[in-house]
Scaffold this motif. Structure first.
Motif, PDB file in Angstrom:
ATOM      1  N   THR A  85       0.935  -1.402  -0.450  1.00 59.82           N
ATOM      2  CA  THR A  85       0.602  -0.314  -0.278  1.00 59.82           C
ATOM      3  C   THR A  85       0.985   1.178   0.454  1.00 59.82           C
ATOM      4  O   THR A  85       2.138   1.367   0.186  1.00 59.82           O
ATOM      5  CB  THR A  85      -0.934   0.079   1.206  1.00 59.82           C
ATOM      6  N   VAL A  86       0.551   2.572  -0.413  1.00 60.55           N
ATOM      7  CA  VAL A  86       1.290   3.713  -0.540  1.00 60.55           C
ATOM      8  C   VAL A  86       0.345   4.445   0.025  1.00 60.55           C
ATOM      9  O   VAL A  86      -0.810   4.862   0.465  1.00 60.55           O
ATOM     10  CB  VAL A  86       1.424   4.047  -2.063  1.00 60.55           C
ATOM     11  N   VAL A  87       1.155   5.055   1.213  1.00 65.86           N
ATOM     12  CA  VAL A  87       1.045   6.304   1.881  1.00 65.86           C
ATOM     13  C   VAL A  87       1.403   7.450   1.691  1.00 65.86           C
ATOM     14  O   VAL A  87       3.333   7.330   2.033  1.00 65.86           O
ATOM     15  CB  VAL A  87       0.436   5.897   3.542  1.00 65.86           C
ATOM     16  N   GLY A  88       1.406   8.832   0.503  1.00 62.83           N
ATOM     17  CA  GLY A  88       2.120   9.756   0.699  1.00 62.83           C
ATOM     18  C   GLY A  88       2.946   9.429  -0.834  1.00 62.83           C
ATOM     19  O   GLY A  88       2.723   8.865  -1.666  1.00 62.83           O
ATOM     20  N   ASN A  89       4.135   9.494  -0.300  1.00 63.83           N
ATOM     21  CA  ASN A  89       5.204   8.568  -1.435  1.00 63.83           C
ATOM     22  C   ASN A  89       6.055   7.965  -0.710  1.00 63.83           C
ATOM     23  O   ASN A  89       7.217   7.401  -0.884  1.00 63.83           O
ATOM     24  CB  ASN A  89       6.107   9.796  -1.933  1.00 63.83           C
ATOM     25  N   LYS A  90       5.391   6.815   0.308  1.00 64.65           N
ATOM     26  CA  LYS A  90       5.671   5.599   0.862  1.00 64.65           C
ATOM     27  C   LYS A  90       5.116   4.692   0.440  1.00 64.65           C
ATOM     28  O   LYS A  90       3.886   4.815   1.006  1.00 64.65           O
ATOM     29  CB  LYS A  90       6.219   6.234   2.552  1.00 64.65           C
ATOM     30  N   PHE A  91       6.283   3.937   0.651  1.00 66.87           N
ATOM     31  CA  PHE A  91       5.001   1.644   0.330  1.00 66.87           C
ATOM     32  C   PHE A  91       5.662   1.760   1.444  1.00 66.87           C
ATOM     33  O   PHE A  91       6.985   1.643   1.792  1.00 66.87           O
ATOM     34  CB  PHE A  91       5.431   1.727  -0.803  1.00 66.87           C
ATOM     35  N   TYR A  92       4.486   0.835   1.761  1.00 62.95           N
ATOM     36  CA  TYR A  92       3.902  -0.464   3.210  1.00 62.95           C
ATOM     37  C   TYR A  92       3.831  -1.844   2.477  1.00 62.95           C
ATOM     38  O   TYR A  92       3.220  -1.541   1.974  1.00 62.95           O
ATOM     39  CB  TYR A  92       4.184   0.105   4.268  1.00 62.95           C
ATOM     40  N   PRO A  93       4.701  -2.403   3.373  1.00 65.39           N
ATOM     41  CA  PRO A  93       3.924  -3.884   3.617  1.00 65.39           C
ATOM     42  C   PRO A  93       2.162  -3.875   3.812  1.00 65.39           C
ATOM     43  O   PRO A  93       1.948  -3.416   4.908  1.00 65.39           O
ATOM     44  CB  PRO A  93       4.818  -5.110   3.793  1.00 65.39           C
ATOM     45  N   ASN A  94       1.289  -4.844   3.559  1.00 65.67           N
ATOM     46  CA  ASN A  94       0.275  -5.072   3.527  1.00 65.67           C
ATOM     47  C   ASN A  94      -0.500  -5.964   2.846  1.00 65.67           C
ATOM     48  O   ASN A  94      -1.170  -6.605   2.843  1.00 65.67           O
ATOM     49  CB  ASN A  94      -0.778  -3.963   2.726  1.00 65.67           C
ATOM     50  N   GLY A  95       0.487  -7.139   3.922  1.00 66.56           N
ATOM     51  CA  GLY A  95      -0.051  -9.075   3.734  1.00 66.56           C
ATOM     52  C   GLY A  95       1.403  -9.161   4.463  1.00 66.56           C
ATOM     53  O   GLY A  95       2.110  -8.324   5.701  1.00 66.56           O
ATOM     54  N   ALA A  96       1.143 -10.809   5.148  1.00 64.19           N
ATOM     55  CA  ALA A  96       2.073 -11.681   5.691  1.00 64.19           C
ATOM     56  C   ALA A  96       3.294 -11.532   4.626  1.00 64.19           C
ATOM     57  O   ALA A  96       3.600 -11.825   3.752  1.00 64.19           O
ATOM     58  CB  ALA A  96       1.388 -12.996   5.573  1.00 64.19           C
ATOM     59  N   TRP A  97       4.277 -11.628   5.944  1.00 64.56           N
ATOM     60  CA  TRP A  97       5.679 -12.732   4.981  1.00 64.56           C
ATOM     61  C   TRP A  97       5.937 -13.840   5.196  1.00 64.56           C
ATOM     62  O   TRP A  97       5.300 -14.606   5.903  1.00 64.56           O
ATOM     63  CB  TRP A  97       7.008 -11.685   5.891  1.00 64.56           C
ATOM     64  N   GLY A  98       5.996 -13.689   3.982  1.00 64.59           N
ATOM     65  CA  GLY A  98       5.909 -15.364   3.349  1.00 64.59           C
ATOM     66  C   GLY A  98       7.512 -16.086   4.080  1.00 64.59           C
ATOM     67  O   GLY A  98       8.458 -15.955   4.704  1.00 64.59           O
ATOM     68  N   GLN A  99       7.471 -17.133   2.674  1.00 60.48           N
ATOM     69  CA  GLN A  99       9.029 -17.993   3.082  1.00 60.48           C
ATOM     70  C   GLN A  99       9.700 -17.006   2.680  1.00 60.48           C
ATOM     71  O   GLN A  99      11.388 -17.396   2.840  1.00 60.48           O
ATOM     72  CB  GLN A  99       9.196 -19.198   2.618  1.00 60.48           C
ATOM     73  N   GLY A 100       9.328 -16.256   1.684  1.00 63.13           N
ATOM     74  CA  GLY A 100      10.728 -15.345   1.005  1.00 63.13           C
ATOM     75  C   GLY A 100      11.684 -16.495   0.151  1.00 63.13           C
ATOM     76  O   GLY A 100      11.818 -17.790   0.078  1.00 63.13           O
ATOM     77  N   THR A 101      13.219 -15.768  -0.458  1.00 60.05           N
ATOM     78  CA  THR A 101      13.846 -16.661  -1.593  1.00 60.05           C
ATOM     79  C   THR A 101      14.897 -15.199  -1.409  1.00 60.05           C
ATOM     80  O   THR A 101      14.899 -13.953  -1.340  1.00 60.05           O
ATOM     81  CB  THR A 101      13.378 -15.661  -2.571  1.00 60.05           C
ATOM     82  N   GLN A 102      16.134 -16.004  -1.073  1.00 67.04           N
ATOM     83  CA  GLN A 102      17.069 -15.993  -0.659  1.00 67.04           C
ATOM     84  C   GLN A 102      17.891 -15.339  -1.790  1.00 67.04           C
ATOM     85  O   GLN A 102      17.915 -16.298  -2.851  1.00 67.04           O
ATOM     86  CB  GLN A 102      18.385 -16.779  -0.091  1.00 67.04           C
ATOM     87  N   VAL A 103      18.081 -14.018  -1.459  1.00 62.94           N
ATOM     88  CA  VAL A 103      19.697 -13.695  -2.565  1.00 62.94           C
ATOM     89  C   VAL A 103      20.979 -12.888  -1.796  1.00 62.94           C
ATOM     90  O   VAL A 103      20.861 -12.878  -1.208  1.00 62.94           O
ATOM     91  CB  VAL A 103      19.499 -12.112  -2.642  1.00 62.94           C
ATOM     92  N   THR A 104      22.461 -13.329  -2.104  1.00 61.52           N
ATOM     93  CA  THR A 104      23.106 -13.548  -1.490  1.00 61.52           C
ATOM     94  C   THR A 104      24.369 -13.035  -2.388  1.00 61.52           C
ATOM     95  O   THR A 104      23.938 -13.122  -3.792  1.00 61.52           O
ATOM     96  CB  THR A 104      23.829 -14.683  -1.275  1.00 61.52           C
ATOM     97  N   VAL A 105      24.867 -11.831  -2.293  1.00 60.89           N
ATOM     98  CA  VAL A 105      25.628 -10.984  -3.165  1.00 60.89           C
ATOM     99  C   VAL A 105      27.150 -11.139  -2.253  1.00 60.89           C
ATOM    100  O   VAL A 105      27.735 -10.940  -1.412  1.00 60.89           O
ATOM    101  CB  VAL A 105      25.013  -9.708  -3.412  1.00 60.89           C
ATOM    102  N   SER A 106      27.824 -12.389  -3.064  1.00 57.87           N
ATOM    103  CA  SER A 106      29.649 -12.165  -2.458  1.00 57.87           C
ATOM    104  C   SER A 106      30.081 -13.226  -3.790  1.00 57.87           C
ATOM    105  O   SER A 106      29.737 -13.611  -4.317  1.00 57.87           O
ATOM    106  CB  SER A 106      29.615 -13.367  -1.272  1.00 57.87           C
ATOM    107  N   ALA A 107      31.470 -12.051  -3.509  1.00 62.51           N
ATOM    108  CA  ALA A 107      32.631 -12.912  -4.228  1.00 62.51           C
ATOM    109  C   ALA A 107      33.026 -14.087  -4.101  1.00 62.51           C
ATOM    110  O   ALA A 107      33.858 -15.186  -4.693  1.00 62.51           O
ATOM    111  CB  ALA A 107      33.615 -12.111  -4.803  1.00 62.51           C
TER     112      ALA A 107
END
Length: 122
Positions: free
Chosen positions: A100-122
């Motif tokens: 959802t958006v309030v003013g010029n910022k956005f926010y989560p509006n639901g449940a946090w699931g399992q997600g997906t891992q992103v790893t940035v490393s040499a």
């Protein structure tokens, strides 16, 4: 209720690219849009990007502007996050959540699931 399936995470070297996918089904139209949020180890959760369902308007965190791009394919019920010029500080679990958006910022509006891992490393 919205059902979310995230994919596309992995390990990449600094400067590399990844594309995350989010298949969202259910009562999507009850929300302003679909967004990506992340949480790095030991850090607070933060918004990455959000795209409006009806207007397609995009919102980005300052830390990813110019490097990340959010888009959607309505025919496939899929929202993408193209991540370029990745940095080690982008390492986190990324979550796809209605937003959802309030003013010029956005926010989560639901449940946090399992997600997906992103790893940035040499």
């Amino acid at each position: 209720q919205v059902h979310i399936v995230e994919s596309g995470g992995g390990k990449v070297q600094p400067g590399g690219s990844l594309r995350l996918s989010c298949v969202a089904s259910g009562s999507i139209r009850d929300y302003y849009g679909i967004g990506w949020f992340r949480q790095a180890p030991g850090k607070q959760r933060e918004g990455v990007s959000c795209i409006g369902n009806s207007d397609g308007r995009t919102h980005y965190a300052d830390s990813v502007k110019g490097r990340f791009a959010i888009s959607r394919d309505n025919a496939k019920n899929t929202v993408y996050l193209q991540m370029n010029s990745l940095k080690p500080e982008d390492t986190a679990v990324y979550y796809c959540i209605p937003c959802t958006v309030v003013g010029n910022k956005f926010y989560p509006n639901g449940a946090w699931g399992q997600g997906t891992q992103v790893t940035v490393s040499a």
